[in-house]
Enzyme design. Structure first.
Site, PDB file in Angstrom:
ATOM      1  N   THR A  99      -2.620  14.776   8.925  1.00  0.00           N
ATOM      2  CA  THR A  99      -3.587  14.023   8.104  1.00  0.00           C
ATOM      3  C   THR A  99      -4.043  12.790   8.876  1.00  0.00           C
ATOM      4  O   THR A  99      -3.843  12.709  10.105  1.00  0.00           O
ATOM      5  CB  THR A  99      -2.978  13.668   6.727  1.00  0.00           C
ATOM      6  OG1 THR A  99      -4.022  13.157   5.890  1.00  0.00           O
ATOM      7  CG2 THR A  99      -1.861  12.639   6.821  1.00  0.00           C
ATOM      8  N   ASN A 100      -4.678  11.853   8.221  1.00  0.00           N
ATOM      9  CA  ASN A 100      -5.117  10.617   8.882  1.00  0.00           C
ATOM     10  C   ASN A 100      -4.958   9.443   7.917  1.00  0.00           C
ATOM     11  O   ASN A 100      -4.473   9.615   6.808  1.00  0.00           O
ATOM     12  CB  ASN A 100      -6.565  10.768   9.364  1.00  0.00           C
ATOM     13  CG  ASN A 100      -7.500  11.079   8.219  1.00  0.00           C
ATOM     14  OD1 ASN A 100      -7.639  10.305   7.292  1.00  0.00           O
ATOM     15  ND2 ASN A 100      -8.122  12.255   8.262  1.00  0.00           N
ATOM     16  N   HIS A 101      -5.388   8.271   8.348  1.00  0.00           N
ATOM     17  CA  HIS A 101      -5.098   7.041   7.576  1.00  0.00           C
ATOM     18  C   HIS A 101      -6.093   6.738   6.456  1.00  0.00           C
ATOM     19  O   HIS A 101      -6.005   5.682   5.837  1.00  0.00           O
ATOM     20  CB  HIS A 101      -5.076   5.840   8.527  1.00  0.00           C
ATOM     21  CG  HIS A 101      -3.927   5.874   9.487  1.00  0.00           C
ATOM     22  ND1 HIS A 101      -2.629   5.747   9.068  1.00  0.00           N
ATOM     23  CD2 HIS A 101      -3.892   6.038  10.830  1.00  0.00           C
ATOM     24  CE1 HIS A 101      -1.829   5.819  10.118  1.00  0.00           C
ATOM     25  NE2 HIS A 101      -2.572   6.006  11.196  1.00  0.00           N
TER      26      HIS A 101
END
Ligand code: FMN
Length: 398
Positions: A208-210
């Site tokens: 995933t990412n931030h």
């Protein structure tokens, strides 16, 4: 957000009256000029001094009180009001208003008001479901009163049922929806994506990412306050979801692609603010993940390019806006993206700029269109959302 707006709160004799102190306080924090009307019975539940201290205005109860600033107070307040919030609304007051009875300050002022009136019924479950009360509520709805649906939960007598006054936040959101912004986007269908996609590696782990979804949620919120018909396709978000938008929850890039492209043809404006993972594991079955010397090699494949697909299938009159987060060559990369993806606007931000990007409440954006670039100062994501919508609405008008 409510500077220059007058909100009249009308409090009746319900056990939920005490919650309206918080409501009055929150509205004053939003810079509204708040005036509180109470029925005589409401004063049995909460002291008018509480409201007077919070709003800095006399709490109006008695129509024939001579100690008024104006000679005909109910008419003066009715004229000044931008919105009236009758909350909690007792069965008794709902019945009186529905029958045109104006026998105290509250009902007289409500009758004299021409602005939007919001009614939040709050009462015991059986009272609420009494057919006469239901008929009165329907009658008010027919006459243009906005009904704030009562919540279900534990009632004052500890029964679980319908008839609870909704959270103050919901009441405030309804007020904001009515008066916070001019409705320049009424009739516009807008779809916005927000948050991060999660690409499962196996039943436990994912890529995933931030992204927190704050920027996309701010766009959805600003557009619905401006009257747009908003759909928010949300990946993993920690941002608060805006009220009054249709929320479609998705998990993977594939889910997001499917939900967005299916809804795209009917949209006037599409804003892709989600941070979609560029890669997803090729195989999710554990046996396909190669392990050597304790290190994992996960075969990856590219996810579908949602923005490109939207650009390729853009219909006449539709506007598409994407986001571009870069660590270098911000303008060059973003301008290239504008053309390559057939977008009308790219909102570019540098991940190296303080106060911009993931998780912050502010953003520092450069808006890139075919006509040029516009650098925005650091501002809240809600303000940035309005700037983006302003520009898109100007483009729509051309
Ligand atoms: C402890 C208590 C709680 C009450 N809660 C409610 C309520 O939540 N909703 C309601 O419609 N009436 C409630 N009532 C009844 C109203 O107070 C009563 O119908 C009263 O006449 C309403 O006056 P008003 O509509 O002029 O404010 C409650 C009464 C008592 C004694």
């Amino acid at each position: 957000m409510l500077t220059g707006k007058t909100v009249v709160i009308a409090v009746t004799g319900s056990i939920a009256a005490y919650k309206m102190a918080d409501c009055a306080r929150e509205l004053t924090k939003l810079h509204a000029d708040v005036h509180v009307l109470m029925t005589q019975n409401a004063t049995q539940f909460i002291n008018p001094i509480t409201f007077e201290t919070l709003t800095q205005h006399k709490c109006l109860i008695d129509t024939f009180d001579r100690n008024f600033q104006y000679s005909v107070e109910h008419v003066a307040l009715a004229k000044a009001a931008d919105v009236v919030l009758i909350a909690p609304a007792s069965a008794n007051v709902i019945g009186k208003i529905a029958c045109g009875i104006a026998d105290d300050m509250l009902t007289t002022t409500v009758m004299a008001c021409t602005c939007k009136k919001l009614v939040a019924p709050a009462m015991n479950h059986n009272m609420l479901h009494n057919p006469i009360v239901q008929e009165n509520i329907e009658k008010l709805r027919r006459y243009g009163y906005g009904i704030i649906e009562p919540a279900r939960g534990m009632l004052a007598n500890r029964d679980i049922g319908d008839g609870k006054l909704p959270d103050v936040k919901i009441l405030i959101d309804r007020v904001l929806q009515e008066i916070a912004k001019p409705k320049d986007m009424a009739g516009v269908k807008l779809l916005v994506t927000a948050g991060a996609t999660c690409e499962p590696i196996d039943p436990v782990r994912f890529i995933t990412n931030h992204s927190t979804g704050k920027m996309g949620a701010a766009i959805a919120r600003a557009a619905s306050l401006r009257g747009a018909d908003v759909t928010l396709v949300a990946g993993s978000c920690t941002a608060e979801m805006p009220p009054f938008a249709e929320i479609v929850n998705v998990r993977t890039a594939e889910d997001m692609y499917r939900e967005v492209t299916a809804r795209a043809p009917e949209q006037d404006i599409i804003v892709k603010a989600a941070a979609v993972a560029d890669y997803t594991p090729e195989h999710t079955a554990e046996d396909k993940i190669k392990k050597s010397d304790g290190e994992m090699a996960i075969p990856l494949r590219r996810t579908k390019d949602i923005l490109k697909a939207l650009g390729e299938n853009k219909r006449a009159g539709q506007l598409i806006c994407g986001f571009s987060m870069e660590t270098r060559d911000l303008l060059e990369n973003s301008s290239r993206k504008l053309k390559a993806k057939n977008c009308d606007m790219i909102c570019a931000n540098s991940l190296r700029t303080e106060g911009a990007g993931f998780g912050t409440d502010t953003n520092v954006l450069t808006l890139i269109t075919a006509d040029g670039t516009e650098e925005l100062e650091k501002m809240s994501k809600l303000q940035a959302a309005d700037m983006i919508l302003d520009r898109l609405m100007e483009m729509r008008g051309k």
